[in-house]
Scaffold this motif. Structure first.
Motif, PDB file in Angstrom:
ATOM      1  N   PRO A   1       0.837  -1.209   0.000  1.00 59.12           N
ATOM      2  CA  PRO A   1       0.000   0.000   0.000  1.00 59.12           C
ATOM      3  C   PRO A   1       0.867   1.252   0.000  1.00 59.12           C
ATOM      4  N   ALA A   2       0.422   2.273  -0.732  1.00 56.58           N
ATOM      5  CA  ALA A   2       1.126   3.549  -0.790  1.00 56.58           C
ATOM      6  C   ALA A   2       0.395   4.577   0.065  1.00 56.58           C
ATOM      7  N   ILE A   3       1.122   5.597   0.492  1.00 56.48           N
ATOM      8  CA  ILE A   3       0.527   6.687   1.259  1.00 56.48           C
ATOM      9  C   ILE A   3       0.977   8.006   0.645  1.00 56.48           C
ATOM     10  N   GLU A   4       0.245   9.079   0.990  1.00 60.34           N
ATOM     11  CA  GLU A   4       0.684  10.404   0.597  1.00 60.34           C
ATOM     12  C   GLU A   4       1.953  10.751   1.366  1.00 60.34           C
ATOM     13  N   LYS A   5       2.829  11.513   0.753  1.00 62.07           N
ATOM     14  CA  LYS A   5       4.097  11.860   1.403  1.00 62.07           C
ATOM     15  C   LYS A   5       3.842  12.653   2.676  1.00 62.07           C
ATOM     16  N   PRO A   6       4.278  12.146   3.841  1.00 64.75           N
ATOM     17  CA  PRO A   6       4.052  12.878   5.092  1.00 64.75           C
ATOM     18  C   PRO A   6       4.984  14.075   5.218  1.00 64.75           C
ATOM     19  N   ALA A   7       4.682  14.938   6.186  1.00 63.56           N
ATOM     20  CA  ALA A   7       5.525  16.116   6.397  1.00 63.56           C
ATOM     21  C   ALA A   7       6.942  15.719   6.784  1.00 63.56           C
ATOM     22  N   ILE A   8       7.067  14.654   7.571  1.00 67.11           N
ATOM     23  CA  ILE A   8       8.391  14.156   7.990  1.00 67.11           C
ATOM     24  C   ILE A   8       8.483  12.697   7.558  1.00 67.11           C
ATOM     25  N   THR A   9       9.484  12.395   6.748  1.00 69.08           N
ATOM     26  CA  THR A   9       9.674  11.019   6.281  1.00 69.08           C
ATOM     27  C   THR A   9      10.823  10.368   7.046  1.00 69.08           C
ATOM     28  N   ASP A  10      10.792   9.043   7.137  1.00 67.57           N
ATOM     29  CA  ASP A  10      11.882   8.306   7.783  1.00 67.57           C
ATOM     30  C   ASP A  10      13.056   8.170   6.824  1.00 67.57           C
ATOM     31  N   ASP A  11      14.236   8.077   7.403  1.00 65.73           N
ATOM     32  CA  ASP A  11      15.449   7.870   6.598  1.00 65.73           C
ATOM     33  C   ASP A  11      15.569   6.387   6.283  1.00 65.73           C
ATOM     34  N   LEU A  12      15.001   5.973   5.160  1.00 63.87           N
ATOM     35  CA  LEU A  12      14.991   4.550   4.804  1.00 63.87           C
ATOM     36  C   LEU A  12      16.391   4.006   4.545  1.00 63.87           C
TER      37      LEU A  12
END
Length: 388
Positions: free
Chosen positions: A302-313
């Protein structure tokens, strides 16, 4: 190379085992190698054993051989070949490696060895009376511009004098080695030139209130079309290279008769859709192979909209900047998303991004669960090392 042998049986411990933290680290290190190539972890495991006990014991070699299902003689060959492995007990507080290669020798390493002989032991690979210090001479340690230098375990101390080395040895002997700054022991930044700058001291722009001396001097530059004496050779070469006047005139007319070409418009490639669905039929969209890893295939996470803060994958072992960008294009931005992947979703990502089994081999899901639960601290608790 001199013959390297294991220490006498009298000083060898009867058994060896990694502590809990190092055991978790070792298991994770082995998983970094492809199936059937786990024995490639022999050097990292031997180094971890040395860091735990201070030197590589016979029992440690046997333990590593068992962990890797590797013939004992093969592990013994590795341990005795590489001089980074200490095969005898060394100082518990400091084992000093003095570089004796030419640049350091020319800058005074012989005097540093004399200090070690006087303050530790006259012979190499012997500890002092309390067993806290030892020393040896080694080949190049890689900081020739900062010669002479030493290494204590993993830290280097450069630009040394005999007096400064004595102070460093006294600090380690007193148990205060951590207070000694690593790197150059003089006014120098890493391998930069010693002392203040002697050139390029200004950026060439006068600042308000600055002295007029700091401004760059004006230089007379002749105009580009200024007359210049032409030699006979230059005139001859120019005549050979230049086209005839008739050809030049025709070329000029052809150029002026055609309208100027408009600059090409930048082609815009739209991002792939973030939910299941068909791709756009517009010609600028790149077609995607209709394989098990295609965007429309069943099993896509599942995909999500880009959040304000993303994790450093990229903290997940096996994810670099390019892969992280591809994951973002698929609507994957957080550790929690990766931690929730099922087998079908893991297989889809692995196939679509052509990762050749990296997702399962590096166990992205387990890494993501640890990072989502407690960040780097939880990752260290689970895997025994910091995320890469």
């Amino acid at each position: 190379m001199s013959v390297r042998r294991l220490a006498e049986d009298a000083v060898q411990p009867q058994a060896f085992a990694f502590n809990r933290e190092n055991s978790a680290w070792a298991k994770h290190a082995i998983k970094k190698y492809p199936k059937g190539r786990e024995q490639s972890a022999v050097i990292p495991l031997l180094m971890r054993a040395q860091e735990q006990d201070g030197w590589v014991t016979k029992a440690a070699i046997e333990h590593v051989a068992t962990m890797l299902d590797m013939p004992l003689i093969r592990v013994l060959e590795v341990a005795t070949f590489y001089t980074q492995f200490q095969l005898k007990p060394v100082g518990t507080r400091a084992h000093i490696q003095v570089c004796g290669t030419t640049p350091c020798m020319l800058r005074g390493s012989e005097d540093l060895k004399k200090v070690c002989q006087r303050k530790i032991h006259h012979e190499q690979f012997h500890t002092n009376e309390t067993g806290t210090l030892s020393w040896e001479e080694v080949e190049c340690l890689g900081a020739c511009v900062n010669a002479p230098m030493i290494m204590v375990f993993k830290d280097t101390y450069e630009d040394l004098t005999p007096e400064r080395l004595e102070e460093i040895i006294d600090a380690f002997e007193a148990g205060n080695g951590a207070s000694v700054p690593v790197g150059p022991q003089i006014e120098r930044t890493f391998s930069a030139p010693q002392g203040p700058l002697t050139s390029l001291t200004s950026n060439g722009t006068a600042q308000p209130g600055s002295s007029s001396k700091a401004a760059p001097e004006a230089v007379d530059i002749p105009p580009s079309n200024a007359a210049k004496p032409v030699t006979h050779d230059e005139a001859t070469n120019a005549a050979i290279r230049s086209p005839s006047p008739a050809k030049t005139t025709k070329a000029a007319e052809a150029t002026t008769s055609k309208p100027a070409r408009e600059p090409a418009r930048a082609r815009t490639i739209k991002n792939p859709p973030t939910v299941e669905g068909s791709l756009s039929d517009k010609p600028e969209v790149q077609p995607v192979k209709a394989a098990s890893g295609s965007l429309a295939a069943k099993g896509r996470p599942p995909a999500i909209e880009k959040p304000a803060i993303t994790d450093d994958l990229k903290l997940i072992s096996g994810v670099d900047h390019k892969i992280e960008t591809n994951l973002h294009d698929l609507g994957i931005y957080t550790f929690a998303q990766v931690a929730a992947w099922k087998k079908a979703e893991r297989d889809w990502i692995d196939t679509h991004l052509e990762l050749k089994g990296v997702v399962g081999r590096e166990d992205w899901v387990k890494q993501a669960k640890a990072l989502a639960k407690g960040g780097e601290a939880e990752y260290i608790r689970v895997f025994g090392e910091k995320p890469e």
